[in-house]
Scaffold this active site. Structure first.
Site, PDB file in Angstrom:
ATOM      1  N   PHE A  23      19.981  -4.205  -8.332  1.00  0.00           N
ATOM      2  CA  PHE A  23      19.167  -5.372  -7.973  1.00  0.00           C
ATOM      3  C   PHE A  23      18.810  -6.155  -9.238  1.00  0.00           C
ATOM      4  O   PHE A  23      18.561  -5.574 -10.290  1.00  0.00           O
ATOM      5  CB  PHE A  23      17.877  -4.919  -7.290  1.00  0.00           C
ATOM      6  CG  PHE A  23      16.895  -6.033  -7.025  1.00  0.00           C
ATOM      7  CD1 PHE A  23      16.922  -6.728  -5.833  1.00  0.00           C
ATOM      8  CD2 PHE A  23      15.948  -6.385  -7.977  1.00  0.00           C
ATOM      9  CE1 PHE A  23      16.015  -7.753  -5.592  1.00  0.00           C
ATOM     10  CE2 PHE A  23      15.039  -7.393  -7.749  1.00  0.00           C
ATOM     11  CZ  PHE A  23      15.074  -8.086  -6.551  1.00  0.00           C
ATOM     12  N   ARG A  33       5.440  -8.006   3.433  1.00  0.00           N
ATOM     13  CA  ARG A  33       6.627  -8.227   2.594  1.00  0.00           C
ATOM     14  C   ARG A  33       7.843  -7.691   3.347  1.00  0.00           C
ATOM     15  O   ARG A  33       7.845  -6.547   3.789  1.00  0.00           O
ATOM     16  CB  ARG A  33       6.500  -7.518   1.260  1.00  0.00           C
ATOM     17  CG  ARG A  33       5.388  -8.046   0.383  1.00  0.00           C
ATOM     18  CD  ARG A  33       5.015  -7.048  -0.708  1.00  0.00           C
ATOM     19  NE  ARG A  33       6.152  -6.653  -1.511  1.00  0.00           N
ATOM     20  CZ  ARG A  33       6.509  -7.244  -2.655  1.00  0.00           C
ATOM     21  NH1 ARG A  33       5.796  -8.259  -3.116  1.00  0.00           N
ATOM     22  NH2 ARG A  33       7.546  -6.826  -3.350  1.00  0.00           N
ATOM     23  N   ASP A  39       0.136 -15.101 -10.495  1.00  0.00           N
ATOM     24  CA  ASP A  39       1.101 -14.318  -9.736  1.00  0.00           C
ATOM     25  C   ASP A  39       0.372 -13.747  -8.521  1.00  0.00           C
ATOM     26  O   ASP A  39      -0.865 -13.779  -8.455  1.00  0.00           O
ATOM     27  CB  ASP A  39       1.646 -13.197 -10.632  1.00  0.00           C
ATOM     28  CG  ASP A  39       2.555 -12.250  -9.885  1.00  0.00           C
ATOM     29  OD1 ASP A  39       3.408 -12.741  -9.123  1.00  0.00           O
ATOM     30  OD2 ASP A  39       2.421 -11.026 -10.046  1.00  0.00           O
TER      31      ASP A  39
END
Length: 1193
Positions: A570, A627, A415
Site C-alpha cells: 500500500f 471509515r 488533520d
C-alpha cells in the site's frame, strides 16, 4: 555527502573487500553534528552575532569611543556592555556545541563486532568501512546503514526500533535475504560479492539495489534466477533485488532479536539519518519581524539627530565662535572647537553624536526577549492542565521563537485521524455479498440525534468485544455465517482479513498469552482481530507463508498454510494493498483491499452482483462517520501468473524508478476482480474535541480540516465534533457534475481535464457570489466549504486558487476530503501566503509537510509515532489542549512580548532624547550630562528587571473569563497590542516625557538655588536629578500599564527605584578615579537640597499625568475588551456571586467582548465583530457594560 563521481547514478560496493572499495573514496564512519570546530568557532559565532544590525552598530560605537578626541564617553562605558551581551550569546552557542561534541565523541567511540581476519573483533564505530560485515547484538544501535544478510531468527526476521529516526516507538520488522538467512554465521560473514545500489539520499523509507553473488560462492541457488536480467557486473549471475525491508539504518536499534549480520553500505555522513539532519525551516514571529522595522526607524531617527546636531553646531561655531575666546583650546588642531573649519567640525560632531545618542537603540533587547521567551516556554512545559496522564505526556515547547505567535492565529489547519480522533480503530460493521451486518450507533449518529433533540440509549456491550473489535451481529458470530446466502463469499471475506496484511504474529495459540500481533497500522490490527473472532485465526507467519486456524462447522479447527507469492504494498498513490497467494489446492488467488474509488475501477464488468448495493452500504457507513474499505478477489491462471512474475522480478531488480515500474506491473495483475464487500471501522473522537472546536470558532479562529476520508464521512465527523452546524450554509465542491461525467464518457483525458477545471472554477465563483448576495441582503449566516481531493487538485491551480482561497476565508469551517500529504502542504501554504497566521496540527508522517509549512506547527503525540512531533514547534498529547495553548499561553505571550518590545523602545527613546535636549542647550557640543557609569548601568540594573517580570507573569484576565468571552482572543490577530498606533503612542510618550524632564531639570535647577552661597547647581548635580526623573518615570509608567500585580512585581518596580538611590550612595564612595565628578555627590550635595526632591516629584507627576488621564478616560468612556471583562471579573471576585444575573444583558449589549458577537453577526466569519479597542466612539455599548460591571462591584 558521498564522494562518488557525479555522473554515476549508483554506487558499487564490494562485500568483504575493503581495499577494492577504497578506490571509490567512501567517507569514513566518523560523524560530527557540531556547528563549529576550534578553527571556525570564533569567526562563525561572531558572524552569527553581527548578522543582527543592532550588534553591528554597537560594535562601531564601541570602536569609535576609543578615540577620545571624538567620543563624549570613555570606552569603558561602551565596550563592557557590548562584550557582556555578545559574550552571553557566544557562550551559550559554545556550551550547546560542546554538548553536541561530547555526544558525537561518545557515539563515534562506541564499539561493534566487525569481521576481520576470519573472526569478529571489537572496533569503534568511526573505524568501520564500507563493505565490511558487522554483527550487531540485541539492544545495540546500528553504527551505519547496513544491508541485513542474516538474523538469529530462523525465518531471518528481526525487530527494529526507529525512535531516533522517526520518533515511532512501535517495533518495525526487517527481513534478511532469503538466500543468506539460512547460512551459518561464518559463511555469511565471509561471503563475497558486490552490491549495486542508489547513491546516498535522504529517503528513509526507500532503498533500491541489487546484490550480485561472487563467482566463487556456490551457496546461491542461481537456477531460480534464470529468468532475471543479466548485469554488466557479473554477466552470468542474476541480481538479487534489495529493498527497504533489508535495510537497517544508522540510529535505529535492534530489539527482541539476539543478533543480526549485515554489510555496511552507507557510512558516516552518507547514512540516511545524517542526510536528513538538516536544520528545520526558520520561523520568525510577526513581532520579531516588527522589531527589525522599528530598529531601522530608530536608526533613521539617530542619523537625523546627528545631522541636525552637526549642522547646528557648525553654524553656531562659525557665526559666534570667534567671539567665544574663552573656548579656544590650547591645541589649535583639535576638532572640539574649530570656527575656521565648519565642515570638518560638522563631520567630527556627527561621529560624536553617533556615539552619544546610541542609547536610542536597546542593546539588551534581544537578550531580554530571549530570557522571557525561555521562561514562557518553561511555563508551557510545566502546565499540568496540558498534561495527559494516560500516556504520561506533558506539553512540549520545542522552540521559544513562536510563543507570541500562538496569540495571533487566524486559521487552524488540522488533520483528522489521530488528531481529532483517537486513532484507535474498531471493527464496527461490514457489508458482505450485498448484505450489511452489525448493530449499534456511532458517535456521529448520536451527535445527529442530539441535534434533532433526541437522546439515543447506550448500546449494549457486545459479548465478543475485544481490542479492535466492537462488532455484534448474531448472523455472523459463532459460525452462524455458514447459514447465510453466500457462505463461500463470506469465507473469502474473512480469509482476506486474515491474509492480506503485513502483520507479524508472536507467540503460540496454545500458550497462556496466546498470539500477539505486531502491526504497523491500527486498521490492519482491527481486521486481523475481526478475522480471529469470525473463526479465521492468524497464528504464524514465515518468510513465504501465513498459517491460519480456520474453524470448521463442527467446531474443530484446521490450520491451513497459504503460500505468499507476492505482496503488492500500500502507498498513498495506489490507495490499496494486494496479496497473491497459493492455497493448499494449488490455486493462485489475489486478495485486494483499498479505497472504493480504486477498487471499483478494477472490478470485472460482469459477474459483480453486489456492486450497486455495496456502494449504497458504503454511503450509509460514511454518513455515520465510519471509515470504509472495499475488499475484492480474483483467481489467476498459473500461466498468466508466470508471465507476470517475470515482469515483476524485472521491475523489482530495476535501479531506475523501481517504485514506478513496480506500480505499473502491479496494475497488470490487479484487474478483473470480484467485489466481496466492504468494511466499516469506527475511530472515536478524542475527549473534549467538540467543546474545543466550538470555543476556537467562537474566538474567531477558522478551522480547516484536511482528511483522507470520503466526503460523506468527513461531513458527518464535522457535525459530530461541532465543526459543522445545522444552521450553516454548506458549499460542496466536487467533480460529480453532468458536464464532467459526459466528458469522461467520451474517454478524452485532455477534454476531461479542461471540463473539470472549468466546472470547479465555476462552482467556486458561484459559491462566492451567493455569499456576497446574502450579505448584500443582510442575511448573515455561517458558511462551510466541503471540497474533495480531486476537485482540490484543480482548485490549487493558478487562476483558480484565488477563488478557492477567497471562498475558504469567508467560511467558518472548511473540510478538504481525500487529500494527499502534498495537498495538505499546498493548502497550508495558500492560506499562509494570504497573510493569515496559520497553525497546522497533526499526528503522523503525512502531516509533516503542512506542519513545517505553517507559521506554527503543532504535533500530536499519538499512536502514529512521533514524526509530527519531531517536525513541530509545539507538541501536545490531545487536541483539546490546543484551547489552553492558544487561549491562555498564546494570548498572554502575545500581550507580554508586544508590551515588552514597545516599552523597550519607549525607555530608550526617553533616555536618549534627554541627552539630545541637553546637547541642544549646550549648542550640540557633544557634552554628556550623565556620568559614564550611569549610562552604562541604565539598561542593566535600573529599568530591566521590571519589564522582564511583566514579560513573564503579566495577565489581563483569568482563563475562566477568557472562556466566557472567547472573542477577547481576537486582540491578537487584530494586533491590538503591537499595531502602529500602540507603538507610536509609546514612542510619543517617550518624546513627551523626555521634553518634560529636560526642560524642568534644566529650567528649575539653573534658575533657582536653595544653597546658602546662592549658586545654582553644577552640571553633574543636574545630571543626577535628570537621571533620577528618568529612572522613576520609566518604572512608574510601566506600573500604570500592568494588569496583574504580584509580590514579584512590587519587588522589582520599587526595588529598581531604590536600587538607583542605593547605587548613588555606594558609587559616591568609590575612589575618585572611578566616581570622578559624582564623588559623594548625592550624600553631600544632592540629597540635602529640597529643590531636588520637589523637582523629582513634580517632574514625575507631570510626566505620568497625561498617560494616567488617558488610561482613566479610556477605561471609563472608551474601554477595550479586556477592560470590560476585568471589571466583570472583579465584580465576580469581590461579590462572590455568579455573573449570570446580569451576564445575559451584557452579552447582548457588549458586542466587543461578548461570546456571540454583535447581534446578527457570526463570530467565525465576521472578524470585524470585535472592534478595535481604545478608539473613541468605537463601541458606545461598551460603556454601558462597563457601568453595569462597576455597579455590580
Amino acid at each position: 555527502m558521498s564522494t562518488d563521481k557525479p555522473e554515476k547514478a549508483h554506487r558499487k560496493i564490494h562485500i568483504n573487500e575493503v581495499d577494492a572499495c577504497r578506490e571509490y573514496r567512501f567517507p569514513s564512519n566518523y560523524v560530527s553534528t557540531t556547528k563549529y570546530n576550534l578553527l571556525t568557532f570564533l569567526p562563525k559565532s561572531l558572524y552569527e552575532q553581527f548578522r543582527r544590525i543592532a550588534n553591528l552598530y554597537f560594535t562601531v560605537v564601541a570602536a569609535l569611543s576609543c578615540f577620545e578626541a571624538l567620543s563624549p564617553v570613555h570606552w569603558s562605558s561602551t565596550i563592557p556592555p557590548l562584550v557582556l551581551v555578545i559574550g552571553i550569546s557566544i557562550t551559550k552557542e559554545a556550551y550547546e556545541d560542546y554538548k553536541r561534541y561530547i555526544a558525537d565523541t561518545e557515539m563515534n567511540s562506541s564499539t561493534v563486532l566487525v569481521w576481520r581476519d576470519g573472526q569478529y573483533t571489537d572496533a569503534q564505530w568511526q573505524d568501520i568501512k564500507v563493505g565490511e560485515n558487522i554483527k550487531v547484538m540485541c539492544g545495540q544501535f546500528f553504527p551505519a546503514d547496513i544491508l541485513m544478510l542474516k538474523s538469529s531468527d530462523s525465518e531471518g526476521i528481526c525487530y527494529v526500533e526507529t525512535m531516533n529516526l522517526d520518533g515511532e516507538t512501535n517495533l518495525k520488522i526487517k527481513k534478511a535475504l532469503d538466500h543468506t538467512s539460512s547460512w551459518s554465521d561464518k559463511d555469511v560473514s565471509a561471503v563475497k560479492g558486490s552490491i549495486e545500489c542508489e547513491v546516498p539520499n535522504n529517503l528513509i523509507y526507500n532503498y533500491t539495489g541489487n546484490l550480485y553473488p561472487g563467482r566463487e560462492s556456490n551457496k546461491y541457488p542461481r537456477s531460480s534466477f534464470a529468468h532475471e536480467p543479466k548485469s554488466d557486473i557479473n554477466d552470468d549471475i542474476a541480481p538479487i533485488p534489495l529493498g527497504p525491508v533489508q535495510l537497517l539504518l544508522r540510529g535505529a536499534s535492534l530489539r527482541n532479536t539476539e543478533f543480526i549480520i549485515g554489510c555496511v553500505i552507507y557510512s558516516g555522513h552518507d547514512t540516511k539519518v545524517m542526510m536528513n539532519a538538516t536544520d528545520p525551516p526558520s520561523k520568525r514571529s510577526a513581532i520579531e519581524k516588527g522589531i527589525d522595522s522599528i530598529i531601522l526607524c530608530m536608526f533613521f531617527l539617530l542619523f537625523l539627530m546627528c545631522i541636525i546636531g552637526a549642522a547646528a553646531c557648525a553654524q553656531w561655531t562659525q557665526s559666534r565662535g570667534p567671539d567665544m575666546w574663552y573656548l579656544i583650546p590650547e591645541e589649535p588642531d583639535t576638532l572640539e572647537f574649530a570656527p575656521d573649519d565648519a565642515p570638518l567640525l560638522a563631520l567630527a560632531n556627527i561621529v560624536t553624536a553617533f556615539i552619544l545618542y546610541g542609547y536610542l537603540i536597546p542593546i539588551s533587547l534581544y537578550v531580554s526577549i530571549e530570557m522571557v521567551k525561555v521562561a514562557q516556554m518553561v511555563f508551557i512545559n510545566m502546565d499540568h492542565k496540558m498534561y495527559y496522564a494516560e500516556t504520561d505526556t506533558p506539553a512540549l515547547a520545542r522552540t521559544s521563537n513562536l510563543n507570541e505567535e500562538l496569540g495571533q492565529v487566524d486559521c487552524v489547519l488540522s488533520d483528522k485521524t489521530g488528531t481529532l480522533t483517537c486513532n484507535v480503530m474498531e471493527f464496527f460493521k461490514c457489508s458482505i455479498a450485498g448484505v450489511t451486518y452489525g448493530t449499534g450507533c456511532t458517535e456521529v449518529e448520536r451527535a445527529n440525534a442530539r441535534r434533532a433533540g433526541k437522546d439515543l440509549p447506550p448500546d449494549p456491550i457486545p459479548p465478543h468485544k475485544t481490542k479492535g473489535f466492537n462488532f455484534h451481529d448474531d448472523k455472523l458470530m459463532d459460525g452462524n455465517w455458514r447459514k447465510e446466502g453466500h457462505p463461500d463469499i463470506i469465507a473469502h471475506f474473512f480469509r482476506l482479513l486474515a491474509i492480506c496484511h503485513t502483520i507479524i504474529p508472536e507467540g503460540l495459540p496454545d500458550s497462556e498469552d496466546g498470539v500477539s500481533y505486531q502491526a504497523e497500522s491500527p486498521d490492519e490490527l482491527a481486521f486481523v482481530m475481526a478475522a480471529k473472532q469470525f473463526g479465521f485465526y492468524l497464528t504464524k507467519r514465515t518468510a513465504t507463508s501465513v498459517f491460519v486456524q480456520e474453524k470448521n462447522a463442527d467446531g474443530s479447527t484446521t490450520e491451513t498454510e497459504y503460500e505468499i507469492l507476492n505482496i503488492l504494498d500500500f502507498n498513498s498513490t495506489r490507495k490499496r494493498m494486494s496479496v497473491i497467494f497459493r492455497s493448499p489446492s494449488g490455486a493462485i488467488t489475489l486478495y485486494c483491499k483499498g479505497a472504493d474509488t480504486v477498487i471499483y475501477e478494477r472490478l470485472r464488468t460482469t459477474g459483480n452482483l453486489f456492486k450497486e448495493v455495496t456502494y449504497k452500504h458504503l454511503e450509509e457507513y460514511s454518513l455515520t462517520g465510519l471509515r470504509t474499505l472495499c475488499l475484492a478477489a480474483t483467481e489467476i491462471d498459473p500461466q498468466e501468473y508466470a508471465e507476470w512474475q517475470v515482469k515483476w522480478e524485472e521491475a523489482k531488480a530495476s535501479l531506475e524508478d523501481r517504485e514506478g515500474k513496480v506500480a505499473a506491473v502491479s496494475e497488470l495483475i490487479e484487474k478483473n476482480m470480484v467485489l466481496l464487500g466492504s468494511t466499516a471501522i469506527e475511530d472515536k473522537l478524542q475527549n473534549g474535541v467538540p467543546e474545543c472546536i466550538e470555543l476556537l470558532g467562537n474566538a474567531g479562529i477558522r478551522l480547516w480540516v484536511l482528511t483522507g476520508d470520503k466526503q460523506e464521512t468527513a461531513i458527518n465527523i464535522g457535525f459530530a465534533c461541532s465543526l459543522l452546524r445545522n444552521e450553516m450554509v454548506q458549499y460542496i465542491v466536487n467533480v460529480d457534475t453532468p458536464e464532467v461525467q459526459a466528458a469522461e464518457a467520451l474517454g478524452d483525458k485532455q477534454a476531461v481535464e479542461s471540463v473539470t477545471e472549468r466546472c470547479i472554477s465555476q462552482q467556486l465563483i458561484d459559491s462566492l457570489e451567493d455569499i456576497h448576495k446574502n450579505e448584500a441582503q443582510g442575511i448573515l449566516v455561517d458558511n462551510a466549504l466541503i471540497i474533495d481531493g480531486r476537485a482540490l487538485s484543480f482548485a490549487l491551480k493558478d487562476g483558480i486558487c484565488q477563488h478557492f482561497l477567497a471562498l475558504g476565508l469567508r467560511c467558518g469551517a472548511v473540510i478538504c476530503c481525500r487529500v494527499s500529504p502534498l495537498q495538505k502542504a499546498q493548502v497550508t501554504n495558500l492560506v499562509k501566503e494570504s497573510g493569515n497566521t496559520t497553525l497546522a496540527i497533526g499526528d503522523g508522517a503525512n502531516d509533516v509537510g503542512m506542519i513545517q509549512m505553517a507559521h506554527i506547527g503543532v504535533g500530536i503525540s499519538g499512536l502514529e509515532g512521533r514524526q509530527a512531533v519531531m517536525a513541530s514547534d509545539f507538541a501536545i498529547a490531545q487536541f483539546r489542549f490546543l484551547e489552553r495553548l492558544l487561549m491562555d499561553h498564546g494570548r498572554w505571550c502575545y500581550k507580554r512580548i508586544g508590551r515588552m518590545v514597545a516599552y523597550f523602545f519607549y525607555k530608550n527613546i526617553l533616555f536618549g532624547l534627554t541627552l539630545f535636549w541637553y546637547n541642544m542647550f549646550a549648542f550640540f557640543s557633544g557634552q554628556t550630562i550623565y556620568n559614564e557609569y550611569f549610562m552604562t548601568t541604565y539598561n542593566v540594573f535600573f529599568v530591566s528587571l521590571p519589564i522582564l517580570v511583566v514579560g513573564i507573569f503579566d495577565q489581563d484576565i483569568s482563563p475562566e473569563f477568557a472562556r466566557r468571552y472567547p472573542r477577547i482572543y481576537q486582540q491578537g490577530p487584530q494586533n491590538v497590542y503591537f499595531n502602529f498606533k500602540v507603538k507610536m503612542a509609546w514612542m510619543l510618550n517617550g518624546v513627551y516625557q523626555s521634553c518634560i524632564i529636560a526642560s524642568f531639570v534644566m529650567g528649575c535647577l539653573y534658575l533657582f538655588s536653595d544653597r546658602k552661597s546662592g549658586k545654582t547647581v553644577d552640571l553633574w548635580s543636574a545630571g543626577t536629578a535628570m537621571y533620577t526623573c528618568v529612572v522613576c518615570a520609566v518604572n512608574l509608567n510601566l506600573a500604570l500599564a500592568i494588569n496583574f500585580w504580584t509580590i514579584i512585581h512590587h519587588l522589582v518596580i520599587w526595588g529598581s527605584i531604590l536600587l538607583w538611590f542605593l547605587f548613588l550612595v555606594v558609587f559616591g564612595y568609590f575612589p575618585h578615579s572611578w566616581s570622578t565628578y559624582v564623588y559623594k555627590l548625592f550624600i553631600e550635595v544632592v540629597s540635602t537640597s529640597p529643590t531636588y526632591w520637589l523637582l523629582v516629584i513634580v517632574t514625575i507627576a507631570v510626566c505620568l499625568l497625561p498617560d494616567l488621564c488617558f488610561r482613566v478616560l479610556q477605561r471609563q468612556f472608551f474601554p477595550e475588551d479586556h477592560h470590560i471583562i476585568q471589571e466583570i471579573q472583579a465584580a465576580h471576585e469581590t461579590a462572590h456571586t455568579q455573573i449570570g444575573s446580569y451576564r445575559s444583558g451584557q452579552e447582548v449589549e457588549m458586542g466587543k467582548a461578548g461570546k456571540t458577537g454583535p447581534i446578527g453577526t457570526n463570530p467565525r466569519t465576521n472578524t470585524e465583530a470585535l472592534l478595535p479597542g481604545g478608539v473613541p466612539g468605537s463601541s458606545p455599548t461598551s460603556t454601558t457594560a462597563s457601568t453595569h460591571a462597576r455597579r455590580a462591584s
